[in-house]
Design a protein around this motif. Sequence first.
Motif, PDB file in Angstrom:
ATOM      1  N   LEU A 208      29.436  -0.577  20.872  1.00 31.15           N
ATOM      2  CA  LEU A 208      28.906  -1.619  21.756  1.00 31.15           C
ATOM      3  C   LEU A 208      28.530  -1.038  23.109  1.00 31.15           C
ATOM      4  O   LEU A 208      27.504  -1.394  23.696  1.00 31.15           O
ATOM      5  N   GLY A 209      29.371  -0.130  23.621  1.00 32.99           N
ATOM      6  CA  GLY A 209      29.020   0.530  24.877  1.00 32.99           C
ATOM      7  C   GLY A 209      27.754   1.357  24.744  1.00 32.99           C
ATOM      8  O   GLY A 209      26.871   1.329  25.614  1.00 32.99           O
ATOM      9  N   LEU A 210      27.635   2.106  23.643  1.00 31.37           N
ATOM     10  CA  LEU A 210      26.447   2.916  23.401  1.00 31.37           C
ATOM     11  C   LEU A 210      25.206   2.038  23.289  1.00 31.37           C
ATOM     12  O   LEU A 210      24.154   2.344  23.870  1.00 31.37           O
ATOM     13  N   GLY A 211      25.325   0.929  22.548  1.00 35.28           N
ATOM     14  CA  GLY A 211      24.183   0.028  22.399  1.00 35.28           C
ATOM     15  C   GLY A 211      23.743  -0.556  23.722  1.00 35.28           C
ATOM     16  O   GLY A 211      22.533  -0.633  24.013  1.00 35.28           O
ATOM     17  N   MET A 212      24.696  -0.969  24.548  1.00 36.01           N
ATOM     18  CA  MET A 212      24.348  -1.522  25.856  1.00 36.01           C
ATOM     19  C   MET A 212      23.741  -0.464  26.772  1.00 36.01           C
ATOM     20  O   MET A 212      22.823  -0.748  27.546  1.00 36.01           O
ATOM     21  N   ARG A 213      24.225   0.762  26.692  1.00 39.64           N
ATOM     22  CA  ARG A 213      23.623   1.826  27.496  1.00 39.64           C
ATOM     23  C   ARG A 213      22.178   2.074  27.073  1.00 39.64           C
ATOM     24  O   ARG A 213      21.310   2.352  27.908  1.00 39.64           O
ATOM     25  N   SER A 214      21.895   1.970  25.777  1.00 40.58           N
ATOM     26  CA  SER A 214      20.525   2.170  25.311  1.00 40.58           C
ATOM     27  C   SER A 214      19.591   1.076  25.812  1.00 40.58           C
ATOM     28  O   SER A 214      18.390   1.303  25.946  1.00 40.58           O
ATOM     29  N   VAL A 215      20.156  -0.099  26.103  1.00 43.98           N
ATOM     30  CA  VAL A 215      19.340  -1.211  26.607  1.00 43.98           C
ATOM     31  C   VAL A 215      18.996  -1.019  28.080  1.00 43.98           C
ATOM     32  O   VAL A 215      17.849  -1.223  28.492  1.00 43.98           O
TER      33      VAL A 215
END
Length: 279
Positions: A208-215
């Motif tokens: 979830l952290g990785l996904g939010m960073r990609s956003v």
Amino acid sequence: MTPIVMGLRRGWIEIRHTLTNSVDLWSYLFPAILLLATVAFMRNSTVPGTSFSLGSRTLPGVFGMGIAMGGLMTTSQQLIMDREDGTLLRAKAVPSGMASYLTGKVVLVGGMTLIGFLIQLIPGLFLVDGLSVDVGGWLTLLWLLPVAFVATLPLGAAVGSLFDDPRNMALVTLPIFGAIAISGIFYPITGFPGWLQGLGQVFPMYWLGLGMRSVFLPDSLAAVEIGHSWRHLETFGVLAGWAVLGLVLAPILLRRMAARESGSAVEARRERALSRVGR
């Protein structure tokens, strides 16, 4: 569909109640203030090997962490508290009451998590520099948020069904905080030993952290991630795996929990609570 409609109404009423209750409002504001203060403290540091602010890199991960904690901790806390005060027993006594109850809890926890996300997002955009969302980021957010909720809410319900005493919440919170600590939320996971990197990637917090960073972060920041990539396919796959696990376990454990609920069980928990107060 009547239990679902009733659950939706129940959840909406409970969300509105949290916005008029000082204790609930503080539960929204305090974590946001604490996390934003942490990010502000880190904004003068830089991501190793770059000139990018560590605070700016951390904030999107905090967004993902908030969603994970909302789905896992808030859901389990709600179930444990409702078992102790007899709310679950009353829901069980009404036809289709459990379906209505669980629908309401999904709406409540989902709404509270989104409110907490917005409370962190809006001031966070002004607090740090370098965050931006392009069209691809918005499209990622459209699939990431639903998958995040499905990956965490059933797990939270499954965990909450295992405990009937609020004092046992430490058994829930401590492992979650431990998983957060090794999930690269506050510091790039590539700075950890290899075995710890592997362990951190087991849990949904990392993804979830990785996904939010990609956003929210520029693509150049993917260079400090594992594989030098945002790994969207892997993110979806791991979160989907946790979602399947939760959707399989939650109905089984919730049925067992509901079957064990009785007036005598609620009374015994009430007596234990009163004895603790009287000491």
